[in-house]
Design an enzyme around this catalytic site. Structure first.
Site, short mmCIF file in Angstrom:
data_model
loop_
_atom_site.label_atom_id
_atom_site.label_comp_id
_atom_site.label_asym_id
_atom_site.label_seq_id
_atom_site.Cartn_x
_atom_site.Cartn_y
_atom_site.Cartn_z
N TYR A 55 0.79 -1.41 -0.28
CA TYR A 55 0.33 0.14 0.40
C TYR A 55 0.89 1.22 -0.14
O TYR A 55 1.41 1.50 0.73
CB TYR A 55 -0.87 -0.02 0.93
CG TYR A 55 -1.74 -0.98 1.45
CD1 TYR A 55 -2.06 -1.85 0.00
CD2 TYR A 55 -2.29 -1.87 2.15
CE1 TYR A 55 -3.18 -2.77 0.24
CE2 TYR A 55 -2.77 -2.94 2.32
CZ TYR A 55 -3.10 -3.27 1.67
OH TYR A 55 -4.61 -4.54 1.26
N HIS A 122 0.46 -11.80 1.26
CA HIS A 122 -0.90 -11.80 0.07
C HIS A 122 -1.25 -12.08 -0.64
O HIS A 122 -2.74 -11.53 -1.62
CB HIS A 122 0.32 -9.77 0.24
CG HIS A 122 -0.70 -8.83 -0.19
ND1 HIS A 122 -0.83 -7.85 -0.11
CD2 HIS A 122 -2.54 -8.38 -0.35
CE1 HIS A 122 -1.62 -6.44 -0.40
NE2 HIS A 122 -2.64 -7.16 -0.66
N PHE A 207 -19.73 0.93 -3.97
CA PHE A 207 -20.83 0.71 -5.15
C PHE A 207 -22.06 0.50 -3.26
O PHE A 207 -23.27 1.65 -3.49
CB PHE A 207 -21.11 -0.61 -5.39
CG PHE A 207 -22.21 -1.21 -5.49
CD1 PHE A 207 -23.10 -0.22 -7.00
CD2 PHE A 207 -22.70 -2.30 -5.87
CE1 PHE A 207 -23.78 -0.59 -7.40
CE2 PHE A 207 -23.55 -2.69 -5.57
CZ PHE A 207 -24.95 -1.35 -7.32
#
Length: 331
Positions: A55, A122, A207
């Site tokens: 990140y 990950h 969303f």
């Protein structure tokens, strides 16, 4: 907030995905705001903070360390290896034991800690047996550099193979009303081995909040630009699902985002959603979802309304799909 278990840890039923502050959806907020958000999250009852080496290519771990390192006893810290920017500046999946160790050392330094509570692989490296990668993580546990081992976006078979090498404390994958893949096999595998399930993107990358009506202006660095569900033509059709969804949120007496999180919490007491946000207001809104109760009738309506058969577009493009092992529904 109430708590749920990850191995021997008690964590808030809703955790905080820290990625958005540094990566993924275009430019994040300035550092001062990020520091404030992370501290106010702890004040609001979040005790599970999720970051990764990927990140912001280390920037997010640095931010977490700087912002709340002085409050280390107030939260369970999760980070990830196996997906990083290599020495040539190229994003890569690499699960080799030596690289896992190197990434962990770098993460410890950026976070400013001696040990990471939960350390995930990950992504599984297709060129490295899962047994080798998990073996390296097991070594880090024995050395006291990490406390628990997790996996991300892997299949049920991989989970079981990994668990034979070292106990798997948690499995993280995308899970929301519009991404139901964990229901195929992964949730059952987690139950079988006693692992928690950590749900990322639990409000479907905004969303399900109902606040993203137009995707034509997404930033060039926004990962949603590569996701077929957010293709403007597909997204316009998906928005049609939200009219009834909004009615169900109103009936439940909560916001649309809170309904998405409350649905996940009701699906099982080992499920821990980790919504991310760049807004303190939204962070507090998400925390309040822990107190929302969803009726059986509303649960039934939700699952009939939004599922793999009613959503238009895949959750990843072809390139990204190759990096995940999670089972897929038939086309």
């Amino acid at each position: 907030m109430r708590t749920r278990k990850i191995a021997g840890f008690d964590v808030s039923v809703i955790g905080l995905g820290c990625m958005n502050l540094s990566y993924g959806y275009g430019p994040g907020p300035d550092e001062a705001y990020g520091v404030r958000l992370l501290n106010e999250a702890l004040d609001a009852g979040y005790t599970f903070m999720d970051t990764a080496a990927l990140y912001g290519f280390g920037a997010n771990e640095k931010l977490v360390g700087k912002a709340i390192g002085h409050r280390r006893d107030d939260y369970v810290l999760a980070s990830k290896c196996g997906l990083r920017r290599n020495n040539e500046g190229v994003r890569e999946i690499n699960g080799r034991p030596d690289v896992i160790r190197e990434t962990c050392e770098q993460s410890l330094s950026r976070l400013g800690v001696d040990v990471i509570d939960l350390y995930y692989l990950h992504r599984m490296d297709p060129n490295v047996p899962i047994e080798d990668s998990v073996g390296a993580l097991s070594d880090l546990v024995r050395e006291g550099k990490i406390r628990e081992v997790g996996l991300s976006e892997v299949s049920a078979d991989t989970i079981r193979r990994a668990h034979k090498v070292h106990p798997i404390a948690a499995v993280q994958s995308e899970y929301s009303l519009w991404t139901r893949n964990p229901e195929i096999a992964v949730l059952d595998a987690c139950e079988d081995i006693g692992a928690a399930f950590v749900a990322f993107s639990p409000v479907a990358r905004k969303f399900l909040t109902g606040t993203l009506q137009d995707v034509s202006g997404l930033h060039d660095d926004d990962i949603r630009k590569t996701i077929p569900r957010f293709d403007p033509e597909n997204y316009e059709k998906n928005l049609e699902l939200l009219e009834e969804y909004a009615n169900l949120a109103e009936e439940t007496g909560c916001s649309m985002a809170q309904l998405a999180l409350a649905w996940l919490l009701a699906k099982g007491d080992t499920i821990i959603p980790i919504p991310g946000t760049t807004s303190i207001e939204h962070m507090l809104e998400n925390a309040a979802a822990a107190d929302v109760s969803v009726s059986f009738d509303v649960m039934t309506c939700l699952e009939s309304l939004i599922n793999q058969n009613t959503v238009i577009g895949a959750r990843y493009d072809a390139k990204a799909q190759k990096s995940v092992g999670t089972e897929e529904f038939p086309s």
